[in-house]
Enzyme design. Sequence first.
Site, PDB file in Angstrom:
ATOM      1  N   GLU A 164       0.526  -1.217   0.398  1.00  0.00           N
ATOM      2  CA  GLU A 164       0.183   0.326   0.246  1.00  0.00           C
ATOM      3  C   GLU A 164       0.773   1.336   0.193  1.00  0.00           C
ATOM      4  OE1 GLU A 164      -2.571   0.081   3.147  1.00  0.00           O
ATOM      5  OE2 GLU A 164      -3.973  -1.978   2.690  1.00  0.00           O
ATOM      6  N   GLU A 352      -5.838  -8.387   1.013  1.00  0.00           N
ATOM      7  CA  GLU A 352      -6.068  -8.144   2.478  1.00  0.00           C
ATOM      8  C   GLU A 352      -8.040  -7.694   2.047  1.00  0.00           C
ATOM      9  OE1 GLU A 352      -3.665  -4.760   5.239  1.00  0.00           O
ATOM     10  OE2 GLU A 352      -2.125  -5.955   4.617  1.00  0.00           O
TER      11      GLU A 352
HETATM   12  C1  NOJ Z   1      -3.962  -1.827   5.781  1.00  0.00           C
HETATM   13  C2  NOJ Z   1      -2.470  -2.479   6.281  1.00  0.00           C
HETATM   14  O1  NOJ Z   1      -1.778  -3.561   5.387  1.00  0.00           O
HETATM   15  C3  NOJ Z   1      -2.393  -3.237   6.980  1.00  0.00           C
HETATM   16  O2  NOJ Z   1      -1.260  -3.082   7.674  1.00  0.00           O
HETATM   17  C4  NOJ Z   1      -2.990  -2.329   7.699  1.00  0.00           C
HETATM   18  O3  NOJ Z   1      -2.945  -2.972   9.394  1.00  0.00           O
HETATM   19  C5  NOJ Z   1      -4.969  -3.275   7.823  1.00  0.00           C
HETATM   20  N1  NOJ Z   1      -4.771  -1.862   6.214  1.00  0.00           N
HETATM   21  C6  NOJ Z   1      -5.841  -2.403   8.604  1.00  0.00           C
HETATM   22  O4  NOJ Z   1      -6.223  -1.185   8.595  1.00  0.00           O
END
Ligand code: NOJ
Length: 442
Positions: A164, A352
Site C-alpha cells: 500500500e 488483504e
Molecule cells: C492495510 C495495512 O496493510 C495493514 O497494515 C493494516 O493493519 C490494515 N490495512 C488495517 O487498517
Amino acid sequence: MKSKQFPKHFKWGVTISSYQNEGAYNTHGKGPSIWDTFTNRPAFKKGTGNTATDFYTNYKADIDQVKALHLDCFRFSLSWSRIFPQGTGEINPEGVAFYHDVINYALDVGIEPWVTLYHWDLPQALQDLGGWTNRDILTWFETYVDFCTKTYGLKVKTWIILNEPMSFIGLGYFMGMHAPRKKGLKNFLPAAHNAALCQSLGGRIVRQNVEHANIGTTFSCSYVRPLNRRVMHKNAAQRIDALLNRFFIEPSLGLGYPTAAIPGLNRIEKYYQPGDEDLLAFDFDFIGVQYYFKIVAKFSLLPPILFAAEVPAEKRDVKTNAMNLEIYPKGLYKMLEQFNQYSGVKDIYITESGQCFEDELIDGKIQDKARINYFKKTFKYTLKAIENKMPIKGYFIWTLIDNFEWAEGTKPRFGIIYNDFKTQKRTLKKSGLWLKSFLRKR
Ligand code: NOJ
C-alpha cells in the site's frame, strides 16, 4: 455459498506484517525502524509494537493455526532493519536466520510463504537521511531486495514489493499521521515518486534473482462515491479516486501519474530524472487489491490542490467499524471491477480485506458475527467477480491475530484469533471457527 464453488486452484490465505506482529523490537540484533521511533515517543499514548503479538517467539504456533484453519498461504513481511540494522551495510545474521526459520516452518507444515518486502517499517537510520524523500533510497532498496531475494529466493516464489504505497506515503509523508510524521507536498511528491520507482525496481530485481517468481505489489483502495449528483461533488469524488486508487498503479502500467485528474500534482515532474518514465513501469504478474471501506466525497476548498474532502461515516447513518469507517462489502466488487479494467493487469489477488471491532472475550468466547458477515459477503462478491470472468486468484484475510494497528494501537481488533496482549494467549473467534469450517469442505 460454499468454498467448493471457487476454482480448484484459488488460494486462500492470511496476511500479517512484521511491525504489527513480531515484537523483539530491539533484541537479536535488530535496528530501530521509524515505527519504533513513532510509538516510543512520550507523546504517543496508544502503546507500542515493542512486543506486539510476539510473533518472533510464537511463529510456530501461529503458523500451526494457519494450517489448522485450512488456509493455503501465509503472507508476512520482512523487517528491513532486522536484516540490515542500519538499512544498508552490515547484515544481522540472527535476523536473516529468523526468516529462514519462518519460511522453513511454513514449508514443513505445507503452507506457501508469501513475502512482502516492505510493509512500512523503514530503518530509522535511513529516515535520518531523508527516508523515502531521498532518491538514494533506490540504491538502498536495491541492495535490500537483492539480498533478500538471493537469500530466500530458492524457497519463496511469490514476492510482493510494496504494501500500500498510498497509505505509507500519504499518511506518513503528507498528513503526518503515521511514521515518520512528515507533512506537505514537499515531502509527499519526492517520497511518492521514489516509492513508485522502487515499486518497479523491486520487481525487476526479483525477476532477475528468482527463478519462476510470481511477482506482485499491493494497492490500497476505497470505493469512492460523491455526496450527491451535483457536478462539484462528482468531480471531487473523481479527484479522491485518482489520488487513492490510481496514483501508484497507473505509473506501474506505463500510464504515468493521473495528474490530468488533479493538475496540481503535476509538480511531481520536478523530481523526474531522464528515463524515469520508463523506469516507473514493470510487468507485474499480479496486483494485490486491499479493500476495507467506502468513502463519500464532497467538494471542499481545503485541502488545496485536491479541493475535496471526505464526509465522515458517523455523519451518514451507515454501518461502521471500530475505526469509524463505513463497512461496505460491495465496494470490494466495485474495486475489483475498476482494477480489472486496466488492460495491463494480469492476475488479481485480494491480498488483504477484513474488519475491525472492539471484540471482547466473554466466557472465553468472542461472538464476532459482524466479521463473519463481512467475510461471507465479500467472499460472495469475489465469487461473482470470478463468474464475471475477472482473474481473481485468491483471497487473503486481514488478519490472523489481533495486532498493533499502527497509530490506532491495539484497540481496533482485526484478527480471526483474539489476542490477550498481556499474556499473549490466543483464542479462536467465532469468525475463525466459521472460516475453518468453510474451508474444510473444499
Ligand atoms: C492495510 C495495512 O496493510 C495493514 O497494515 C493494516 O493493519 C490494515 N490495512 C488495517 O487498517
